[in-house]
Design an enzyme around this catalytic site. Structure first.
Site, PDB file in Angstrom:
ATOM      1  N   VAL A 170       0.770  -1.099  -0.063  1.00  0.00           N
ATOM      2  CA  VAL A 170      -0.176   0.071  -0.067  1.00  0.00           C
ATOM      3  C   VAL A 170       0.776   1.183   0.077  1.00  0.00           C
ATOM      4  O   VAL A 170       0.476   2.227  -0.825  1.00  0.00           O
ATOM      5  CB  VAL A 170      -1.073  -0.054   1.265  1.00  0.00           C
ATOM      6  CG1 VAL A 170      -1.600   1.365   1.299  1.00  0.00           C
ATOM      7  CG2 VAL A 170      -1.837  -1.029   1.003  1.00  0.00           C
ATOM      8  N   VAL A 188       2.176   1.952  -3.430  1.00  0.00           N
ATOM      9  CA  VAL A 188       1.132   2.370  -4.311  1.00  0.00           C
ATOM     10  C   VAL A 188       0.755   3.951  -4.013  1.00  0.00           C
ATOM     11  O   VAL A 188       0.638   4.748  -4.910  1.00  0.00           O
ATOM     12  CB  VAL A 188      -0.124   1.723  -3.867  1.00  0.00           C
ATOM     13  CG1 VAL A 188      -1.417   2.152  -4.740  1.00  0.00           C
ATOM     14  CG2 VAL A 188       0.104   0.176  -4.432  1.00  0.00           C
ATOM     15  N   TYR A 189       0.943   4.321  -2.605  1.00  0.00           N
ATOM     16  CA  TYR A 189       0.659   5.560  -2.136  1.00  0.00           C
ATOM     17  C   TYR A 189       1.801   6.713  -2.905  1.00  0.00           C
ATOM     18  O   TYR A 189       1.289   7.878  -3.216  1.00  0.00           O
ATOM     19  CB  TYR A 189       0.700   5.788  -0.709  1.00  0.00           C
ATOM     20  CG  TYR A 189       0.881   7.084   0.075  1.00  0.00           C
ATOM     21  CD1 TYR A 189      -0.167   7.845  -0.129  1.00  0.00           C
ATOM     22  CD2 TYR A 189       2.328   7.513   0.728  1.00  0.00           C
ATOM     23  CE1 TYR A 189       0.045   9.195   0.658  1.00  0.00           C
ATOM     24  CE2 TYR A 189       2.340   8.654   1.011  1.00  0.00           C
ATOM     25  CZ  TYR A 189       1.432   9.586   1.281  1.00  0.00           C
ATOM     26  OH  TYR A 189       1.495  10.701   1.523  1.00  0.00           O
ATOM     27  N   LEU A 190       3.020   6.182  -2.602  1.00  0.00           N
ATOM     28  CA  LEU A 190       4.201   6.936  -3.149  1.00  0.00           C
ATOM     29  C   LEU A 190       3.955   7.168  -4.706  1.00  0.00           C
ATOM     30  O   LEU A 190       4.220   8.198  -5.062  1.00  0.00           O
ATOM     31  CB  LEU A 190       5.298   6.430  -2.941  1.00  0.00           C
ATOM     32  CG  LEU A 190       5.653   6.707  -1.173  1.00  0.00           C
ATOM     33  CD1 LEU A 190       7.162   6.156  -1.075  1.00  0.00           C
ATOM     34  CD2 LEU A 190       5.855   8.241  -1.101  1.00  0.00           C
TER      35      LEU A 190
END
Length: 391
Positions: free
Chosen positions: A297, A300-302
């Site tokens: 996660v 994916v966030y970065l």
């Protein structure tokens, strides 16, 4: 008789009796390091300067004035107006105060009276302040007075920042903040409201409206993930600047990192372009310059942050990308490290809010991408350095 009166102060023309007190002020190296050439003045020069101030006031009706504390009768220093070196009808506002008057709001109170008066002077088209870049306290005062950064000028043998307010532009900035109920945004709002800005806060949950109103913010219910184009345009219409401080938040899955942190930003970028909102500041994240691959996660966030940053940089907006390190709830220090790369330095959310406020007030930070962590540089000085790099 005072020329100008404020709740605590009388501003009046200088008299010969003021020379001994002002000689102490102008003779103090700590006071004078930010004034003119940076050197203290002798008693003889003080006498000549005060005579010139009084003579100009008799002749022109404007000048540098004595700042007197009404309750005590103490002479605290000077504040007033002089013709600016600019040739466009501007008046220069300034103040020089003895050290025990610092930190008491005297400069802001006296300066505000001078700015108000300047804008009533026939023929005066603008009021501006020339401030040595290291004099961060006076930069903050000028911003509080509604003056906005307007480049740099060489004067008295050294560089000065120019902060300026033009007649007819005496209005606050209109700022829209996405993610308005988030932790950084709730720290940012009071800073903007305190300097007179209008703040509109975008929220998804109408139950959060009362909390924003208590901070002086106008709540706007707008779900960035699901609002249609017309709703998004209406939400930003008429604004001077937009701050994207929204995010899916901890505990959310990878899908919402894409739909909020990336797509929410991209949709507001398009809305700002459509509505002519020129200024856009995004709160990104350290690590977004080289995000990792994989399905975890945080990766994916970065990547979502990185893609939002790239969309903003490809836009026609005057953008700034702020990439804080790990965020803490520590008390603000007022000092940071801001540079293209700073490493994974943590930083208090309150210091991030102060940086965002300073960036909004400094248009020359447009086009800058910088990481942010705790450090030793006062925030105004750090932002001024970024501005010089971008100018």
């Amino acid at each position: 008789m005072p020329v100008l009166r404020t709740p605590r102060l009388d501003l009046r023309p200088f008299t010969p009796a003021d020379v001994p007190a002002m000689a102490k002020v102008y003779g103090d190296p700590e006071v004078m390091r930010h004034v003119a050439t940076g050197e203290p003045w002798s008693a003889a020069r003080t006498h000549a300067i005060l005579e010139a101030y009084a003579r100009r006031h008799r002749r022109d009706g404007i000048s540098v004035l004595a700042v007197v504390e009404r309750a005590t009768g103490d002479l605290l220093g000077d504040a007033g107006l002089e013709p600016s070196p600019a040739t466009d009808g501007a008046l220069e506002v300034g103040w020089t105060l003895r050290r025990d008057a610092w930190g008491r709001g005297v400069a802001t109170e006296a300066g505000a009276a001078c700015v108000r008066h300047a804008l009533t002077v026939p023929g005066a088209q603008a009021v501006e302040a020339l401030v040595v870049p290291t004099n961060t306290a006076s930069v903050r005062v000028a911003l509080k007075l509604g003056l906005r950064p307007a480049g740099h000028r060489h004067a008295h043998g050294r560089e000065h920042r120019v902060l300026r307010l033009t007649r007819g532009q005496e209005r606050p900035m209109d700022v829209v903040v996405a993610g308005a109920h988030g932790q950084i945004a709730k720290l940012l709002h009071p800073r903007l409201v305190a300097r007179g800005d209008r703040v509109r806060g975008l929220i998804r949950n109408p139950d959060q409206a009362a909390a924003l109103e208590a901070l002086g913010v106008e709540p706007v219910v707008c779900d960035l993930e699901h609002a249609d184009v017309d709703e998004l345009r209406a939400a930003v219409r008429g604004a001077d600047a937009f701050v994207f401080a929204a995010g899916a938040g901890p505990g959310s899955g990878a899908e919402r990192k894409a739909t909020m942190d990336r797509d929410g930003a991209v949709r507001t970028i398009r809305a700002c372009e459509d509505e002519g909102v020129a200024r856009y500041v995004i709160v990104s994240s350290i690590g977004a310059d080289d995000p990792p691959q994989g399905d975890e996660v945080f990766a994916v966030y970065l990547r979502a942050k990185a893609e939002a940053d790239e969309a903003l940089k490809a836009s026609k907006l005057d953008w700034t990308v702020v990439r804080p390190g790990p965020l803490t709830d520590d008390e603000p220090t007022g000092k940071v490290r801001a540079a293209r790369h700073v490493g994974r330095e943590s930083v208090p959310r309150a210091d991030v809010a102060d940086v965002l406020a300073a960036v909004l007030a400094e248009p020359e930070t447009a086009g800058e991408v910088f990481e942010l962590g705790s450090g030793d540089t006062p925030i105004d000085e750090a932002v001024a350095t970024l501005a010089r790099a971008g100018s």
